[in-house]
Write an enzyme that holds these catalytic residues in place. Structure first.
Site, PDB file in Angstrom:
ATOM      1  N   ALA A  77       0.841  -1.199   0.000  1.00 26.18           N
ATOM      2  CA  ALA A  77       0.000   0.000   0.000  1.00 26.18           C
ATOM      3  C   ALA A  77       0.874   1.247   0.000  1.00 26.18           C
ATOM      4  O   ALA A  77       1.386   1.663   1.044  1.00 26.18           O
ATOM      5  CB  ALA A  77      -0.928  -0.011   1.216  1.00 26.18           C
ATOM      6  N   GLY A 103       0.289   9.805  -5.656  1.00 22.85           N
ATOM      7  CA  GLY A 103       0.541   8.622  -6.471  1.00 22.85           C
ATOM      8  C   GLY A 103       2.030   8.426  -6.677  1.00 22.85           C
ATOM      9  O   GLY A 103       2.733   7.950  -5.795  1.00 22.85           O
ATOM     10  N   ILE A 105      -5.298  -0.411  -4.343  1.00 26.13           N
ATOM     11  CA  ILE A 105      -4.458  -1.458  -3.772  1.00 26.13           C
ATOM     12  C   ILE A 105      -4.895  -2.828  -4.287  1.00 26.13           C
ATOM     13  O   ILE A 105      -5.986  -3.314  -3.950  1.00 26.13           O
ATOM     14  CB  ILE A 105      -4.513  -1.439  -2.222  1.00 26.13           C
ATOM     15  N   GLU A 114      10.380  -3.698  -8.626  1.00 23.92           N
ATOM     16  CA  GLU A 114       9.045  -3.384  -9.145  1.00 23.92           C
ATOM     17  C   GLU A 114       9.136  -2.820 -10.558  1.00 23.92           C
ATOM     18  O   GLU A 114       8.388  -3.236 -11.454  1.00 23.92           O
ATOM     19  CB  GLU A 114       8.357  -2.383  -8.223  1.00 23.92           C
ATOM     20  N   LEU A 170      -4.959  -2.438 -36.745  1.00 28.91           N
ATOM     21  CA  LEU A 170      -4.801  -3.461 -37.779  1.00 28.91           C
ATOM     22  C   LEU A 170      -5.814  -4.588 -37.646  1.00 28.91           C
ATOM     23  O   LEU A 170      -6.079  -5.303 -38.618  1.00 28.91           O
ATOM     24  CB  LEU A 170      -3.369  -4.027 -37.735  1.00 28.91           C
ATOM     25  N   GLY A 216       5.283   4.364 -10.816  1.00 30.92           N
ATOM     26  CA  GLY A 216       5.935   5.600 -11.238  1.00 30.92           C
ATOM     27  C   GLY A 216       5.564   5.927 -12.663  1.00 30.92           C
ATOM     28  O   GLY A 216       5.872   5.166 -13.579  1.00 30.92           O
ATOM     29  N   THR A 217       4.875   7.040 -12.884  1.00 34.11           N
ATOM     30  CA  THR A 217       4.444   7.410 -14.228  1.00 34.11           C
ATOM     31  C   THR A 217       5.649   7.674 -15.132  1.00 34.11           C
ATOM     32  O   THR A 217       6.782   7.872 -14.670  1.00 34.11           O
ATOM     33  CB  THR A 217       3.579   8.679 -14.206  1.00 34.11           C
ATOM     34  N   GLU A 249       6.283  10.332 -16.654  1.00 41.77           N
ATOM     35  CA  GLU A 249       6.834  11.653 -16.348  1.00 41.77           C
ATOM     36  C   GLU A 249       7.776  11.609 -15.141  1.00 41.77           C
ATOM     37  O   GLU A 249       8.834  12.255 -15.140  1.00 41.77           O
ATOM     38  CB  GLU A 249       5.684  12.639 -16.093  1.00 41.77           C
TER      39      GLU A 249
END
Length: 369
Positions: A123, A130, A156, A232, A327, A354-355, A357
């Protein structure tokens, strides 16, 4: 890259996936939960707990190529939700316990983790925090031999039924620590399942902590120094690449068989060029990622290289998915086809862990250091 032992392992994993997982994915997605018996069945063939030491019942394998094989075979079957469950054991909670846990903690929790009898969750994400972990508001305050935990978490996986949850909480102005919260602790509660666009079998929920008294013995690692991201992010990167390869494989098969205006779709130049471009990008990316997997095994992988792998592979996967759905034409919009399910399941990969960005921020700061 892979040795004969890896190829033998692939045969075992592929057989299990084709027999136990592929026929049930649709059912699990509809019921929004994977049947618990899958984890026990997976444990019997050694699918779980690859890094857990043998003295606690695991396989004791530090060679991440074995995990990569599992990722590839699950991607081949379009089993993203199943991979998320396995990742919690092999890439998140398991490694945290192995690397940071005391001997007593390992004896308490690891023997139930690898056979699937103990369900785990991690968590980190909060409604207002985020990818930016500095925004975490969940707080733990020391009170004698206990920590008092207050706050909430969201998105979660396994949150609705986890037996133990590794919770990230603030223990100082600039300190984040890890605590293991166990099912049944007073003040620990769960929200209703959240309705996600894809990966509906992951049982994603909110978690709430209202003056939860966590024993000091449940602090995982050193206070203020608990966060790690390498495993991760590499797991997400490897699965993204494997999913891109599967999407391309499905599309190659479809365009060879499907015709329009009297010709196979693969014979049209625009389709051929798209297939060529995707094939080249995927093969180049695999070469980079396989080198990083070897670095991970050697203990030389850096946060920066893991961030590069994570953002590039997940964005590559998004591009591949969009072109492959196109396609497929109208059939690419039908959930009966694996490419459609991959489209909704795969979007999250460029966001969680982790985005894109944030990954670029990590890399950019290393360039300026």
């Amino acid at each position: 890259m892979k040795l004969p032992a890896h190829q033998l392992r692939r045969q075992t994993v592929r057989s299990f996936v084709e027999r136990e997982i592929a026929p049930n994915i649709g059912k699990w997605e509809r019921q929004e939960r994977i049947d618990p018996g899958l984890w026990q069945a997976a444990a019997k063939i050694g699918l779980l707990g690859l890094r857990i030491p043998t003295e606690y019942g695991g396989a004791g394998l530090d060679d991440y190529r074995f995990r990569f094989i599992v990722l590839e075979e699950l991607a081949r079957a379009g089993a993203a939700s199943v991979n998320a469950g396995i990742s919690l054991v092999d890439d998140l909670v398991g490694p945290y316990l192995v690397d940071l846990g005391t001997d007593e903690q390992k004896r308490r929790w690891l023997p139930g983790l690898w056979p699937g009898t103990t369900t785990a969750a991690i968590a980190m994400t909060e409604p207002g925090a985020g990818s930016d972990l500095h925004g975490i508001r969940t707080r733990a305050v020391r009170d004698g031999d206990e920590w008092v935990l207050n706050g909430s978490k969201t998105f979660i996986t396994n949150g609705g039924h986890a037996d133990l949850v590794v919770v990230v909480a603030r223990t100082g102005e600039r300190q984040l620590s890890l605590f293991v919260v166990e099912d049944g602790m007073p003040g620990f509660s769960r929200g209703e399942p959240l309705e996600t666009m894809g990966r509906r079998a992951e049982a994603v929920t909110e978690l709430f902590f209202d003056h939860v008294r966590v024993p000091a013995a449940n602090l995982l690692g050193t206070e203020g120094k608990g966060m790690r991201h390498l495993m991760e992010r590499m797991s997400i990167a490897c699965f993204a690449l494997a999913c891109a390869e599967s999407a391309l494989r499905w599309t190659l098969d479809y365009t060879r068989e499907r015709s329009a205006f009297g010709s196979r779709i693969a014979e049209f130049q625009s389709a051929r060029f798209a297939l060529v471009e995707m094939t080249t990008e995927i093969e180049v990316t695999r070469a980079y990622l396989e080198a990083r997997v070897l670095d991970l095994g050697a203990g030389t992988l850096t946060d920066t290289d893991a961030a590069k792998a994570k953002w590039w592979t997940t964005e590559l996967f998004q591009r591949v998915l969009t072109r492959c759905v196109q396609l497929h034409g109208g059939y690419g919009y039908m959930l009966a086809y694996p490419i459609a399910r991959a489209f909704v399941d795969g979007r999250i990969q460029a966001i969680y862990g982790g985005t894109t960005e944030i990954m670029k921020e990590v890399i950019g700061r290393s360039l300026l250091a």
